[in-house]
Design an enzyme around this catalytic site. Structure first.
Site, PDB file in Angstrom:
ATOM      1  N   ASP A  42     -31.016  28.676   3.687  1.00 57.93           N
ATOM      2  CA  ASP A  42     -31.682  28.941   2.394  1.00 57.93           C
ATOM      3  C   ASP A  42     -31.206  30.213   1.681  1.00 57.93           C
ATOM      4  O   ASP A  42     -31.957  30.804   0.893  1.00 57.93           O
ATOM      5  CB  ASP A  42     -33.214  29.046   2.563  1.00 57.93           C
ATOM      6  N   CYS A  80     -31.782  21.110   4.052  1.00 57.31           N
ATOM      7  CA  CYS A  80     -31.058  21.450   5.292  1.00 57.31           C
ATOM      8  C   CYS A  80     -30.503  20.299   6.110  1.00 57.31           C
ATOM      9  O   CYS A  80     -29.299  20.258   6.380  1.00 57.31           O
ATOM     10  CB  CYS A  80     -31.931  22.343   6.149  1.00 57.31           C
ATOM     11  N   LYS A 133     -30.483  27.155  14.821  1.00 56.15           N
ATOM     12  CA  LYS A 133     -31.230  25.964  14.389  1.00 56.15           C
ATOM     13  C   LYS A 133     -30.405  24.696  14.547  1.00 56.15           C
ATOM     14  O   LYS A 133     -29.235  24.667  14.226  1.00 56.15           O
ATOM     15  CB  LYS A 133     -31.626  26.173  12.909  1.00 56.15           C
ATOM     16  N   HIS A 135     -32.061  20.832  14.108  1.00 55.27           N
ATOM     17  CA  HIS A 135     -32.634  20.039  13.017  1.00 55.27           C
ATOM     18  C   HIS A 135     -31.887  18.735  12.723  1.00 55.27           C
ATOM     19  O   HIS A 135     -31.849  18.269  11.587  1.00 55.27           O
ATOM     20  CB  HIS A 135     -32.739  20.889  11.722  1.00 55.27           C
ATOM     21  N   ASP A 278     -26.740  26.589   3.861  1.00 57.38           N
ATOM     22  CA  ASP A 278     -26.953  25.133   3.970  1.00 57.38           C
ATOM     23  C   ASP A 278     -27.442  24.529   2.658  1.00 57.38           C
ATOM     24  O   ASP A 278     -27.334  23.326   2.438  1.00 57.38           O
ATOM     25  CB  ASP A 278     -27.924  24.800   5.113  1.00 57.38           C
TER      26      ASP A 278
END
Ligand SMILES: *[C@@H]1O[C@H](CO)[C@@H](O)[C@H](O)[C@H]1NC(C)=O
Ligand SMILES: *[C@@H]1O[C@H](CO)[C@@H](O)[C@H](O)[C@H]1NC(C)=O
Ligand SMILES: *[C@@H]1O[C@H](CO)[C@@H](O)[C@H](O)[C@H]1NC(C)=O
Length: 339
Positions: A42, A80, A133, A135, A278
């Site tokens: 972000d 994302c 991360k 995800h 991202d």
């Protein structure tokens, strides 16, 4: 330049990397370049001093662009999971079918039939490590980083959680490999990820190429940062904005630790370093306050503020260090170009 390298490449990476870096030396895996791929979460277009932010100094991120190539026309997806799916599968969202972030506890996952970037590189002899991360699916072992081609992993599988307690919806999400790593409770994640990335780089063997994927939690909500970083921005009256600045500043220090480790490592002369966000920063959205000026909109929108992001590449094989590349490039270009 090998023919396979040309396949599927629509972006400008090939005009940036020299032939020698792109070709490697046939029969000599030791000469294949190491790859350190850093993803910020972000990060707003105007939240790096490279793009003129007078509010948030990011000397270490800027230095990558100054020593390499700054991608000024670089695009991703507006949220994302779609972008991360694209980084690692090389497929655009029209092929992955993933247009939205995976919700907490989802049974969705990136199609297990796809070969991902770490698996391609493993076949080429790379040691593959991931930090941060994920995800991209977590309901079966095969969907986890260690099921998809990474030899090593330290981080969280879901999309967002507390930076200190690693709590997401009442569950502790922090794993070393596939094992719950409770010892990291109450440590701010950026320190953990930077330290693991630094150690991975310092122990890298020049005889075996390394692929290190480092996906930081910053600057995604929740708005949390160590007090010393928040204090650096005490002059910013808006509290959300103050936290975004603090979280970006610690991200920049973590990136500085990684680039410093690279310089001290045995792989200093043979590493490609990539830095990318991202998606754009959320503005007046998600209870946070990024800045994408002069781009319109932000995360969750199809305006450029959502899809045109901070991106750069440095290190081995850069033909014209310190330049801007204005050629259009997309998240899906990395995999085919690197492989
Ligand atoms: C996964 O990809 C395969 C082809 O590679 C396709 O047949 C299948 O439908 C895909 N699954 C999903 C859930 O999209
Ligand atoms: C982590 O530490 C916090 C604060 O000390 C505590 O409330 C929480 O229960 C701990 N998490 C786990 C999974 O033990
Ligand atoms: C950077 O490295 C220094 C020295 O090891 C350490 O004290 C600091 O906490 C690290 N910063 C981050 C953000 O990881």
């Amino acid at each position: 330049m090998t023919r396979s390298l040309m396949l599927g490449v629509v972006g400008s990476l090939l005009c940036i990397l020299s032939r020698s870096a792109a070709d490697g030396v046939p029969g000599s895996e030791a000469k294949r370049p190491n790859i350190v791929f850093i993803v910020a979460d972000d990060l707003g277009w105007n939240d790096v001093s490279l793009h003129g932010s007078p509010q948030i100094p990011t000397p270490h991120i800027d230095a990558i662009a100054h020593s390499g190539v700054h991608l000024t026309n670089y695009h991703v997806q507006p949220v994302c999971t779609p972008t991360r799916s694209t980084f690692l599968s090389g497929r655009h969202v029209i092929h992955t079918g993933i247009y939205m972030p995976f919700a907490q506890g989802t049974a969705l996952r990136l199609n297990l039939s796809y070969t991902l970037l770490p698996a391609y590189l493993k076949k080429l002899g790379y040691r593959t490590a991931a930090v941060g991360k994920w995800h991209l699916g977590q309901n079966v072992e095969k969907a986890l980083p260690t099921g998809r081609g990474f030899d090593e992993y330290l981080g969280y599988w879901s999309g967002a959680e507390d930076y200190y307690t690693h709590d997401t919806h009442g569950g502790y999400d922090f794993q070393d490999g596939t094992e719950c790593a409770i010892k990291y409770n109450n440590t701010y994640s950026t320190y953990i990820f930077a330290e693991r990335a630094v150690n991975t780089i310092l122990e890298a063997d020049p005889e075996q190429p390394l692929f290190l994927y480092t996906a930081f939690q910053n600057v995604h909500w929740p708005l949390e940062a160590p007090a010393e970083y928040v204090a650096r921005f005490s002059h910013i009256p808006n509290s959300e904005r103050q936290y975004v600045a603090a979280m970006t500043s610690i991200l920049d220090d973590a990136v500085g630790n990684i680039t410093d480790a690279l310089k001290r490592s045995r792989i200093a002369d043979n590493t490609i370093l990539i830095f990318t966000s991202d998606n754009g920063g959320p503005v007046h959205d998600e209870n946070t306050e990024s800045n994408n000026y002069p781009l319109r909109g932000g995360k969750n929108t199809l305006w450029n503020g959502g899809t045109q992001v901070v991106g750069m590449i440095a290190g081995k094989g850069i033909e014209n260090p310190g330049t801007d590349c204005h050629g259009m490039m997309h998240a899906s270009d990395w995999l085919p170009s690197l492989v």
